[in-house]
Write a protein that holds these residues in place. Structure first.
Motif, short mmCIF file in Angstrom:
data_model
loop_
_atom_site.label_atom_id
_atom_site.label_comp_id
_atom_site.label_asym_id
_atom_site.label_seq_id
_atom_site.Cartn_x
_atom_site.Cartn_y
_atom_site.Cartn_z
N THR A 135 0.83 -1.20 0.00
CA THR A 135 0.00 0.00 0.00
C THR A 135 0.86 1.25 0.00
N ALA A 137 2.14 4.77 1.38
CA ALA A 137 2.43 5.17 2.76
C ALA A 137 1.33 6.07 3.31
N ALA A 138 1.15 6.03 4.62
CA ALA A 138 0.13 6.87 5.26
C ALA A 138 0.42 8.35 5.04
N ASP A 139 1.72 8.70 4.91
CA ASP A 139 2.07 10.11 4.70
C ASP A 139 2.35 10.41 3.23
N ASP A 140 1.84 9.59 2.34
CA ASP A 140 1.96 9.83 0.90
C ASP A 140 1.53 11.26 0.61
N PRO A 146 -3.05 10.58 7.02
CA PRO A 146 -3.23 9.48 7.98
C PRO A 146 -4.70 9.33 8.38
N GLY A 147 -5.09 8.07 8.61
CA GLY A 147 -6.47 7.79 8.98
C GLY A 147 -7.39 7.60 7.80
N LYS A 148 -6.91 7.89 6.58
CA LYS A 148 -7.70 7.69 5.36
C LYS A 148 -7.20 6.45 4.63
N PRO A 150 -5.37 4.12 2.03
CA PRO A 150 -4.17 4.40 1.23
C PRO A 150 -4.55 4.73 -0.21
N ARG A 153 -3.34 0.38 -3.60
CA ARG A 153 -3.00 -0.94 -3.07
C ARG A 153 -2.70 -1.83 -4.28
#
Length: 332
Positions: A135, A137-140, A146-148, A150, A153
């Motif tokens: 997936t 990264a959360a900080d893409d 974050p929290g959304k 990705p 995938r």
């Protein structure tokens, strides 16, 4: 009572077995091809200046820069180029570069799957070496934070299942604020009128082996074809509204030369355009040559002479509203 519930109740009351629901197709359309340039500016210039695409900026993580040709049907071409000698590359990039030796071309493509988890499970059940799902990264920086979910995938394969490398991918819903929607719409408008991604042409020494590989993946319904423009024969295999062409050389010609010089590869991509004559004139001006039109698998078409620049051909065709495999007769 809804019809399906009524049918279920009736079947249960009569002791009848309900027909099993068909498993979802592993892929519902083509997604994108990875096209390496000799460097990122070289490949971007060819696509923009000679061919008339709008090239969108990407990122440069770890010394491998990317840019995009995004199309109105959500398909795209991802442009890649190495920007430093110690570039950090994942295994797929390393495999591509081992084949390309720093040159231009495409060795990897992706199919879109709206049922990615089910597709991965189906691959494993068939004994295919599917990787775990990777997936974004959360900080893409291009994601929603974050929290959304990705932004993307995907899974690939530990060992090749086709002559070119393959992955299956899905995406989270895009940003829906007005600015992002407007930016996305603008990104998919091209001076040459390109609108849709219709086919990937896979070239190998054994088209039947690629056909068999696609069947193992659950992509079936191959139709024999010849592509005289490149001296190739093989199969057209529908993937939703699009197609994968599994091709091998059919005597001397472009396909034989490409295979001899570069091994298995994504030989070409087919793109639908709004105005074929205008696109042809633009490419003729970009390459300072006259190009021949022909009736291809997608109807009226022409090939841009891009092999020397891109290591890959681009076929432009008039949009017809039907897929490349539709209406094709079997070979005699």
């Amino acid at each position: 009572m809804r019809p399906l519930l009524a049918l279920s109740a009736l079947a249960l009351s009569l002791g009848l077995a309900l027909p099993a629901q068909a498993a979802p197709a592993p892929a519902d359309k083509l997604d994108h091809a990875l096209l390496w340039g000799r460097d990122i500016d070289q490949v971007s210039t060819v696509l923009a200046v000679k061919l008339g695409f709008q090239v969108r900026p990407g990122r440069n993580p770890g010394g491998v820069a990317n840019r995009y040709i995004r199309l109105a049907d959500q398909g795209y071409i991802e442009l890649l180029g190495i920007t430093r000698p110690d570039a950090e590359m994942d295994p797929g990039m390393q495999a591509d570069q081992a084949s390309l030796h720093g040159g231009a071309g495409s060795r990897t493509f992706g199919l879109h799957s709206a049922a990615l988890d089910q597709a991965q499970a189906a691959m494993k059940a068939r004994g295919l070496p599917a990787t775990p799902i990777f997936t974004a990264a959360a900080d893409d920086p291009d994601g929603q934070g974050p929290g959304k979910p990705p932004r993307w995938r995907l899974f690939a394969f530990e060992r090749p299942v086709l002559s070119s490398n393959l992955f299956l991918i899905d995406y989270a819903a895009p940003k829906s604020d007005p600015a992002s929607v407007a930016d996305d719409k603008t990104a998919r408008q091209h001076p040459n009128g390109a609108r849709s991604l219709s086919a990937f042409w896979l070239l190998s020494a054994d088209a039947a082996a690629d056909k068999a590989g696609l069947e193992k993946l659950g992509v079936r319904g191959a139709i024999p074809v010849r592509v005289a423009q490149v001296g190739a024969k093989g199969y057209c295999v529908a993937v939703g509204p699009n197609a994968v062409l599994a091709l091998e050389p059919d005597g001397p010609g472009v396909a034989a030369d490409a295979l001899r010089g570069g091994g298995p590869q994504v030989l070409a991509v087919s793109l639908g355009v709004a105005d074929l004559d205008a696109a042809k004139r633009r490419v003729e001006r970009g390459y300072e040559t006259t190009l021949a039109a022909y009736q291809g698998l997608s109807g009226a078409s022409f090939l841009a002479p891009t092999r020397a620049d891109l290591g890959m051909l681009i076929e432009f065709h008039a949009e017809t509203g039907k897929g490349p495999c539709e209406g094709l007769p079997p070979l005699p």
